[in-house]
Scaffold this motif. Structure first.
Motif, PDB file in Angstrom:
ATOM      1  N   UNK A   1       0.816  -1.219   0.000  1.00 51.13           N
ATOM      2  CA  UNK A   1       0.000   0.000   0.000  1.00 51.13           C
ATOM      3  C   UNK A   1       0.839   1.254   0.000  1.00 51.13           C
ATOM      4  N   UNK A   2       1.947   1.250   0.740  1.00 47.19           N
ATOM      5  CA  UNK A   2       2.840   2.410   0.763  1.00 47.19           C
ATOM      6  C   UNK A   2       3.546   2.582  -0.574  1.00 47.19           C
TER       7      UNK A   2
ATOM      8  N   UNK B   1       5.376   8.954  -3.705  1.00 50.01           N
ATOM      9  CA  UNK B   1       5.351  10.166  -4.531  1.00 50.01           C
ATOM     10  C   UNK B   1       6.486  10.223  -5.552  1.00 50.01           C
ATOM     11  N   UNK B   2       7.521   9.416  -5.344  1.00 52.35           N
ATOM     12  CA  UNK B   2       8.602   9.375  -6.327  1.00 52.35           C
ATOM     13  C   UNK B   2       8.198   8.601  -7.581  1.00 52.35           C
ATOM     14  N   UNK B   3       7.135   7.795  -7.461  1.00 54.50           N
ATOM     15  CA  UNK B   3       6.675   6.985  -8.589  1.00 54.50           C
ATOM     16  C   UNK B   3       5.354   7.483  -9.173  1.00 54.50           C
ATOM     17  N   UNK B   4       4.522   8.103  -8.323  1.00 54.63           N
ATOM     18  CA  UNK B   4       3.191   8.529  -8.757  1.00 54.63           C
ATOM     19  C   UNK B   4       2.975   9.990  -8.361  1.00 54.63           C
ATOM     20  N   UNK B   5       2.813  10.848  -9.348  1.00 51.62           N
ATOM     21  CA  UNK B   5       2.576  12.262  -9.076  1.00 51.62           C
ATOM     22  C   UNK B   5       1.251  12.446  -8.360  1.00 51.62           C
ATOM     23  N   UNK B   6       1.235  13.342  -7.355  1.00 52.82           N
ATOM     24  CA  UNK B   6       0.022  13.598  -6.580  1.00 52.82           C
ATOM     25  C   UNK B   6      -0.599  12.264  -6.167  1.00 52.82           C
ATOM     26  N   UNK B   7       0.203  11.449  -5.484  1.00 50.35           N
ATOM     27  CA  UNK B   7      -0.106  10.034  -5.262  1.00 50.35           C
ATOM     28  C   UNK B   7      -1.368   9.788  -4.453  1.00 50.35           C
TER      29      UNK B   7
END
Length: 243
Positions: A160-161, A166-172
């Motif tokens: 889940x984390x 945020x390094x992989x998904x913008x506006x995670x």
């Protein structure tokens, strides 16, 4: 039990096993528990089907599974698949409807273009991964992020984390049907990727398409999230539906 009551048994077993995974993992191997009860049920049910010689058409492959693994191992594997497939898909659907009820613009986008249904399922799996953590035991020493992990050392991977990194998904933390880029890790990756992935995604899309057909709008009324660090889902969800 009567077939009409089997779903009640599965829900009760699933709830107990879910709690066992969260706070009672050390007890899972120390005696009778809900996992054992569920396994015993499926072992006996499978024994009955084989003895009666009336295996349902969709389950014809079970005879071969029994030949390969033995009755007990086959029944226990079926019980595991029943729990894993049922528990995760229930929460995928609930989590998805929760977010779409809070995002009327995204619901409208789905009604305008049903092809976005698969994106809605994928984004739900990323943002609210039904399975929040998994365990691994490395067969050999391994170095991850500069940290050496010993052979056979228990590792708890926080899926889940990772899906909110945020390094992989913008506006995670935002539910976004238009999200592109990296694939979520809700089903794992590599040799141990979940074998039910395609089925779960298909079920999520089918339910969403049916909802889009029957309901013009959905609005949130009330929701209660489960208190469980292993499984992410809702204990209760109330929606206002407009046909």
């Amino acid at each position: 039990p009567c077939p009409d009551h089997r779903h009640v048994l599965v829900r009760a077993w699933s709830g107990s096993i879910r709690a066992l995974l969260d706070t009672g993992f050390d007890d899972a191997f120390g005696g009778a528990n809900s996992a054992d009860e569920m396994s015993c049920y499926f072992v006996e049910h499978l024994r009955h089907l084989l003895a009666a010689g009336r295996m349902p058409p969709l389950l014809t492959g079970l005879a071969g599974l029994v030949d390969a693994l033995g009755l007990t191992a086959a029944g226990r594997n079926i019980a595991f698949l029943a729990f894993a497939g049922h528990e995760t898909t229930v929460h995928l659907i609930g989590n998805m409807l929760f977010h779409l009820a809070h995002q009327p613009a995204q619901w409208a986008a789905l009604r305008a273009d049903r092809r976005l249904a698969a994106s809605a399922v994928a984004e739900t799996l990323r943002l609210e991964s039904p399975v929040q953590k998994i365990c691994r035991w490395p067969l050999e020493p391994v170095i991850i992020g500069g940290q050496e992990i010993e052979k056979n050392r228990l590792m708890v991977l926080l899926v889940g984390a990772a899906n909110r990194d945020p390094a992989q998904f913008a506006d995670a933390s935002r539910f976004d049907l238009g999200r592109a880029g990296r694939q979520n890790l809700a089903f794992g990756r590599g040799a141990h990727v979940c074998i039910g992935r395609a089925l779960a995604e298909m079920e999520g899309v089918a339910v969403l398409e049916a909802a889009l057909t029957h309901w013009r709008t959905i609005e949130p009324v009330a929701a209660r999230w489960m208190d469980n660090s292993s499984i992410r889902g809702l204990d209760a969800l109330a929606l206002r539906l407009t046909a």
